[in-house]
Design an enzyme around this catalytic site. Structure first.
Site, PDB file in Angstrom:
ATOM      1  N   ALA A  19       4.398   1.177   1.863  1.00  0.00           N
ATOM      2  CA  ALA A  19       5.372   0.242   1.304  1.00  0.00           C
ATOM      3  C   ALA A  19       5.883   0.763  -0.045  1.00  0.00           C
ATOM      4  CB  ALA A  19       4.750  -1.140   1.145  1.00  0.00           C
ATOM      5  N   HIS A  20       4.989   1.331  -0.844  1.00  0.00           N
ATOM      6  CA  HIS A  20       5.424   1.918  -2.123  1.00  0.00           C
ATOM      7  C   HIS A  20       6.436   3.032  -1.861  1.00  0.00           C
ATOM      8  CE1 HIS A  20       2.011  -0.160  -3.957  1.00  0.00           C
ATOM      9  NE2 HIS A  20       2.479   0.183  -5.141  1.00  0.00           N
ATOM     10  N   ALA A  21       6.072   3.919  -0.941  1.00  0.00           N
ATOM     11  CA  ALA A  21       6.936   5.061  -0.656  1.00  0.00           C
ATOM     12  C   ALA A  21       8.304   4.582  -0.186  1.00  0.00           C
ATOM     13  CB  ALA A  21       6.293   5.955   0.392  1.00  0.00           C
ATOM     14  N   LEU A  58      10.448   2.851  -2.980  1.00  0.00           N
ATOM     15  CA  LEU A  58      10.987   3.801  -3.957  1.00  0.00           C
ATOM     16  C   LEU A  58      12.063   4.681  -3.334  1.00  0.00           C
ATOM     17  CD1 LEU A  58       7.728   4.635  -5.904  1.00  0.00           C
ATOM     18  CD2 LEU A  58       9.661   3.217  -6.644  1.00  0.00           C
ATOM     19  N   ARG A  85       0.843  -1.188   0.000  1.00  0.00           N
ATOM     20  CA  ARG A  85       0.000   0.000   0.000  1.00  0.00           C
ATOM     21  C   ARG A  85       0.878   1.237   0.000  1.00  0.00           C
ATOM     22  NH1 ARG A  85      -5.339  -0.829   3.104  1.00  0.00           N
ATOM     23  NH2 ARG A  85      -4.762   1.111   4.102  1.00  0.00           N
TER      24      ARG A  85
END
Ligand code: SF4
Lengths: 278, 171
Positions: B34-36, B39, B31
């Site tokens: 985790a994406h942030a 990256l 979500r």
């Protein structure tokens, strides 16, 4: 009392109320296209599966929100928080509650002003309603301070625009609670109370019932459809509650609720507590 | 249609918006947070070719984890990350609900397919999860962690945005 409260929470997150099921079945019958039909069938199948296995039908077990009717002792808030903690372990619920800025999860679904507790009126019998509010749909809720001359047509226009912009995000078919009048926060509370009405019921004031109908047909003409795949079933029902307001203002709030319109009530009858659902 | 994960770009290119399929293999939940983090770090502790936008409800069981309810979360929140995910992790399959905006049709082109599972159908989704392989970044909280799930015949999933610009949300 704690056991009954945990049971209240469990019932709400596990068992889709009968009125919602009936509305989904009705939507499925009325739907012509294959993809939205598949989505509606999955929703009904999921509800049956959750009930059979006694597991939460949606993983987002939401922000815990309670509505208390009648006279309850001042310490109820603590008891409700304790029930939420226990339910988080036992049902279980997904820990969803975080600090608004640090975003650190409290781990037990409680926090500052969480669970949300609304104390309403003094009517008998005493009851406690639990309505978990998922974020996917709540993120689409909105309020506006319309011009006092706006009238029914602009209110309907505003609500339809909220639903159009929401698209597939709130897991349509949605249920809409609309609060009209009062002040900003009162309109918002009315929009949540409106969601507690049994699906399919109409406001007792003909003018307001007419506005509910008008909103429903506008929203279902948007063509968003079940999970955004088109068709007729964008909205299962619109419930509207109104309050008088200042001559110079017209607050309108809309609480967007997903098809997983979960709620259950603990009612006290002859000293006994019983969980009921619409 | 039954497909085995991970999917190669070539296989993804054959899917058309409106197709209905089931997936088996490894899916990783991710979500916003985790994406942030992935990256920001430029790497992740697990392959992210097949992503599931989901914050599952999980409990401890028999020394491991058991998924109780695991429907999709709103994908729109992750839209800002998706281009970079495709670049950095070679993501070819994203499962979620609600889809992305019009703009993402080009981002996905020739690289990735977006599959929708019925929102709120957490109980049914959990039945397709055979096992929790592992979990990473649990300190982000249960919903935001990377849950590595082995799924069997997960579906029906609708190809809602294909890799050719087709989209059921933008007709
Ligand atoms: S919007 Fe409602 S049904 Fe959809 S995932 Fe959130 S809580 Fe569940």
């Amino acid at each position: 009392m704690l056991d009954e409260l945990v049971e209240l929470i469990r019932t709400a997150v596990v068992r889709l109320p009968t009125d919602v099921r009936a509305a989904l079945e009705h939507a499925l019958e009325a739907e012509a296209e294959e993809l939205p039909k598949l989505q509606l069938r999955m929703m009904l199948e999921n509800a049956a599966c959750a009930e059979e296995h006694r597991i939460p039908l949606c993983q987002d077990t939401g922000v815990p929100v309670f509505f208390l009717r009648g006279e309850w002792e001042p310490g109820m808030e603590h008891l409700l928080a304790e029930a939420v903690r226990r339910a988080t372990e036992e049902v279980p619920l997904r820990p969803c509650i975080v600090h608004p800025l640090s975003r650190s999860n409290t781990g037990d679904n409680t926090g500052v002003h969480v669970p949300v507790v609304h104390r309403l009126g003094h009517e008998e019998p005493r009851s406690i309603t639990f309505m978990p509010k998922g974020a996917g749909s709540e993120n689409c809720s909105a309020a506006a301070l319309l011009s006092p001359s706006a009238g029914a047509e602009e209110i309907a226009e505003f609500v339809a625009e909220v639903v159009r912009r929401a698209g597939a995000k709130p897991c349509p078919p949605v249920v809409l609670g609309v609060g009209v009048g009062g002040t900003l926060e009162h309109a918002a509370l009315l929009s949540k109370l409106a969601l507690l009405q049994p699906l399919g019921s109409a406001n007792s004031e003909p003018e307001l019932a007419e506005l509910e109908e008008r909103i429903l047909s506008r929203v279902n003409a948007l063509g968003t459809g079940a999970m955004g795949f088109g068709g007729r079933s964008t909205c299962l029902g619109v419930h509207l509650l109104a309050a008088h307001c200042h001559t110079a203002s017209l607050p309108v709030a809309v609480s967007v609720q997903c098809w997983a319109h979960r709620r259950a009530t603990l009612v006290e009858r002859a000293g006994r507590l019983e969980v009921v659902q619409p | 249609m039954e497909l085995e994960l991970p999917l190669e770009r070539r296989e993804v290119g054959r899917l058309r918006a409106g197709d209905v399929l089931c997936l088996s293999g490894t899916l990783v939940t991710a979500r916003d947070r985790a994406h942030a983090r992935a990256l920001e770090l430029g790497c992740a502790p697990v392959e992210l070719k097949s992503i599931y936008h989901c914050g599952p409800l999980v409990r401890r069981a028999r020394g491991g984890w058991e998924v109780v309810s695991a429907g999709p979360t709103t994908s729109a929140r992750m839209e800002g990350y998706i281009g970079s995910m495709l670049e950095l992790f070679g993501t070819t399959v994203v499962v979620g609900k609600g889809g992305f905006s019009e703009k993402a049709r080009e981002t996905l082109r020739d690289r990735c397919v977006y599959l929708a599972f019925t929102g709120g159908a957490g109980a049914l989704a959990a039945r397709a999860v055979r096992r929790v392989v592992e979990v990473h970044w649990l300190e982000l909280g249960m919903p935001e962690a990377l849950w590595v799930l082995e799924v069997k015949s997960f579906g029906p999933l609708v190809v809602a945005m294909d890799a050719r610009g087709g989209s059921l949300y933008h007709r």
